[in-house]
Write a protein that holds these residues in place. Structure first.
Motif, PDB file in Angstrom:
ATOM      1  N   GLY A 134      -0.096  35.601  34.299  1.00  0.00           N
ATOM      2  CA  GLY A 134      -0.942  36.839  33.950  1.00  0.00           C
ATOM      3  C   GLY A 134      -1.474  37.638  35.006  1.00  0.00           C
ATOM      4  N   VAL A 135      -1.158  37.292  36.333  1.00  0.00           N
ATOM      5  CA  VAL A 135      -1.729  38.090  37.254  1.00  0.00           C
ATOM      6  C   VAL A 135      -0.877  39.454  37.214  1.00  0.00           C
ATOM      7  N   ASP A 136      -1.922  40.440  37.881  1.00  0.00           N
ATOM      8  CA  ASP A 136      -1.310  41.784  37.790  1.00  0.00           C
ATOM      9  C   ASP A 136      -1.014  42.150  39.175  1.00  0.00           C
ATOM     10  N   ASP A 137      -0.541  43.302  39.283  1.00  0.00           N
ATOM     11  CA  ASP A 137      -0.192  43.899  40.715  1.00  0.00           C
ATOM     12  C   ASP A 137      -1.790  44.038  41.447  1.00  0.00           C
TER      13      ASP A 137
ATOM     14  N   GLU B  29      13.622  46.044  35.980  1.00  0.00           N
ATOM     15  CA  GLU B  29      14.893  46.836  35.648  1.00  0.00           C
ATOM     16  C   GLU B  29      14.519  47.296  34.017  1.00  0.00           C
ATOM     17  N   LEU B  30      13.936  46.435  33.266  1.00  0.00           N
ATOM     18  CA  LEU B  30      13.772  46.686  31.649  1.00  0.00           C
ATOM     19  C   LEU B  30      12.417  46.776  31.454  1.00  0.00           C
ATOM     20  N   PHE B  31      11.684  46.496  32.031  1.00  0.00           N
ATOM     21  CA  PHE B  31      10.029  46.318  31.571  1.00  0.00           C
ATOM     22  C   PHE B  31       8.963  47.159  32.255  1.00  0.00           C
ATOM     23  N   GLU B  32       8.243  47.726  31.701  1.00  0.00           N
ATOM     24  CA  GLU B  32       7.166  48.366  32.311  1.00  0.00           C
ATOM     25  C   GLU B  32       5.814  47.662  31.846  1.00  0.00           C
ATOM     26  N   ARG B  33       4.725  47.407  32.568  1.00  0.00           N
ATOM     27  CA  ARG B  33       3.686  46.822  32.109  1.00  0.00           C
ATOM     28  C   ARG B  33       2.410  47.823  32.053  1.00  0.00           C
ATOM     29  N   ASP B  34       1.553  47.660  30.661  1.00  0.00           N
ATOM     30  CA  ASP B  34       0.674  48.591  30.537  1.00  0.00           C
ATOM     31  C   ASP B  34      -0.603  47.525  30.210  1.00  0.00           C
ATOM     32  N   GLY B  35      -1.438  47.192  31.030  1.00  0.00           N
ATOM     33  CA  GLY B  35      -2.275  46.312  30.743  1.00  0.00           C
ATOM     34  C   GLY B  35      -1.951  44.761  30.569  1.00  0.00           C
ATOM     35  N   LEU B  36      -1.873  44.450  29.173  1.00  0.00           N
ATOM     36  CA  LEU B  36      -1.118  43.084  28.800  1.00  0.00           C
ATOM     37  C   LEU B  36       0.034  43.353  27.852  1.00  0.00           C
ATOM     38  N   ASP B  37       0.279  44.683  27.649  1.00  0.00           N
ATOM     39  CA  ASP B  37       1.408  45.131  26.674  1.00  0.00           C
ATOM     40  C   ASP B  37       2.668  45.321  27.858  1.00  0.00           C
TER      41      ASP B  37
ATOM     42  N   PRO C  91       0.276  37.314  29.161  1.00  0.00           N
ATOM     43  CA  PRO C  91      -0.929  36.579  28.863  1.00  0.00           C
ATOM     44  C   PRO C  91      -1.994  36.853  29.599  1.00  0.00           C
ATOM     45  N   SER C  92      -3.205  36.653  29.041  1.00  0.00           N
ATOM     46  CA  SER C  92      -4.599  36.849  29.734  1.00  0.00           C
ATOM     47  C   SER C  92      -4.830  35.938  30.545  1.00  0.00           C
ATOM     48  N   LEU C  93      -5.404  36.559  31.916  1.00  0.00           N
ATOM     49  CA  LEU C  93      -5.824  35.229  32.878  1.00  0.00           C
ATOM     50  C   LEU C  93      -7.309  34.813  32.288  1.00  0.00           C
ATOM     51  N   ARG C  94      -7.874  35.386  31.345  1.00  0.00           N
ATOM     52  CA  ARG C  94      -9.333  35.087  31.083  1.00  0.00           C
ATOM     53  C   ARG C  94      -9.457  34.064  29.713  1.00  0.00           C
ATOM     54  N   ASN C  95      -8.383  34.476  28.905  1.00  0.00           N
ATOM     55  CA  ASN C  95      -8.312  33.601  27.718  1.00  0.00           C
ATOM     56  C   ASN C  95      -6.963  33.261  27.076  1.00  0.00           C
ATOM     57  N   ARG C  96      -6.530  32.967  26.086  1.00  0.00           N
ATOM     58  CA  ARG C  96      -5.338  32.576  25.640  1.00  0.00           C
ATOM     59  C   ARG C  96      -4.816  33.855  24.776  1.00  0.00           C
ATOM     60  N   GLN C  97      -5.502  35.029  24.972  1.00  0.00           N
ATOM     61  CA  GLN C  97      -4.884  36.134  24.450  1.00  0.00           C
ATOM     62  C   GLN C  97      -3.726  36.726  24.999  1.00  0.00           C
TER      63      GLN C  97
END
Length: 384
Positions: A222-225, A257-265, A322-328
């Motif tokens: 779940g880590v982000d840039d 090449e296939l996905f872009e990240r927008d928050g958790l989406d 996945p979220s770093l803070r919970n199971r969301q």
């Protein structure tokens, strides 16, 4: 600002003995006393001193190799262009410490005790799959390590550093300047309070050596840039028994090449055949699958509603990051792109023409709406 290795005429793998030899040769050549006080020679001599003062210190050299001049000239950096080991901050800090110390509860800095090692930074690029599922990665980090030959003392085994005669082991010397009592680091021992008369062959008297270490690092799912991971005690070794510094990992997630990240989406654009878009149906879209045994892509079924248009989105719950803070978990958002068929055969063209003749405004509501707006626009412009 010139490269320190270039100033001394050595390569980046040069050992301490090579550095010292190059420094002595250049220092003798450009010493102001040997050049009649020439300003160019004086400037060159200061430049040589500054380069050697950084590269001869394992900690400063490690910081310079990784971050350049910014690594040794920052708030806690090295010589700052002064040369000769002179630190102006010592004078000003101690002047005001002497005058105002008792009033405000301040005190003098002690430079001859244990010192904490420097913190290090390591930039690590990971894939989106690794950010999604988590990963165990190995990194190689150059750092200052306590010399194993002398156990960090800097002295040859069987000998010990001696107390500096200039400062009596305090590491500081005091001089009176006008109304002020000025204290600064002892120029003879560099503030350590000790002198190594018989240096260790392993570290040449520094008490530390530069080595590369291989570390295993766990990247959480779940880590982000731009995320930062702190590894306590994995930085440079401390001096005189001081604790190690910390290592900070700065993460960057490489583009996918296939996905872009927008928050958790996760966002993914998928082409849809025109016939499927018109009639409705199902298509397959890629999605990321987590877990210890799979970090690649897998397929997920997407229902395409009848009459779907380009830009229509279908949201698949729980298929995102996945979220770093919970199971969301976020969602996978599939954006449909209706693809017009190409390279049609004569029969296919004939069928499409027949279909076009059968379609009216009910089948093409957006086209009919647009034509109506365009007609009103033309009437207003032409007055007809």
């Amino acid at each position: 600002m010139r490269d320190y290795y270039e100033i001394l005429g050595v390569n980046r793998t040069c050992d301490d003995a090579g550095l010292k030899s190059a420094f002595r040769k250049l220092a003798m050549q450009h010493h102001p006393d040997r050049n009649g006080g020439c300003e160019d020679a004086s400037g060159r001599f200061k430049e040589i001193n500054e380069a050697y003062s950084v590269l001869s210190d394992p900690q400063k050299r490690a910081a310079y190799d990784r971050f350049g001049h910014a690594g040794v000239n920052g708030p806690q950096g090295g010589p700052g262009g002064m040369g000769g080991g002179f630190d102006a901050s010592d004078i000003f800090g101690d002047v005001f410490g002497d005058v105002f110390g008792e009033m405000f509860g301040g005190g003098r800095r002690q430079s001859n005790g244990p010192q904490r090692g420097q913190d290090l930074r390591y930039d690590l690029e990971i894939s989106l799959e690794q950010a999604y599922a988590g990963a165990e990665v190995e990194i190689t980090v150059p750092a200052a390590m306590t010399c194993e030959v002398c156990d960090g003392s800097g002295a040859k085994p069987g000998t010990s550093p001696t107390v500096c005669g200039s400062c009596g082991g305090a590491g500081r010397v005091r001089a009176t300047q006008g109304f002020f009592s000025v204290e600064r680091a002892c120029p003879r021992c560099g503030g350590s309070g000790r002198l190594v008369l018989d240096p260790c062959s392993g570290c040449h008297g520094h008490g530390q050596v530069r080595k590369e270490r291989v570390l295993s690092v766990r990247i959480p799912a779940g880590v982000d840039d731009g995320a930062r991971i702190r590894l306590a005690g994995e930085g440079d070794a401390g001096q005189r028994g001081g604790p190690r510094g910390d290592l900070y990992l700065f993460l960057s997630v490489s583009p996918h090449e296939l996905f872009e990240r927008d928050g958790l989406d996760l966002l993914c654009t998928v082409p849809v055949p025109m016939t499927v878009a018109a009639l409705g149906g199902e298509i397959e879209a890629p999605c990321l699958k987590g877990g210890e045994t799979c970090d690649g892509t897998c397929r997920v079924s997407v229902k395409v509603p009848e009459g779907a248009q380009t830009g229509k989105t279908v949201r698949l719950k729980g298929k995102g990051m996945p979220s770093l803070r919970n199971r969301q978990r976020g969602d996978l958002v599939v954006e449909l792109f209706v693809e017009t068929p190409t390279h049609l055969s004569a029969r296919q063209k004939e069928l499409l023409k027949e279909l076009a003749g059968l379609c009216d405004e009910k089948q093409n509501p957006k086209s009919a709406n647009f034509v109506g707006k365009a007609k009103r626009f033309w009437e207003e412009v032409t007055g007809n």
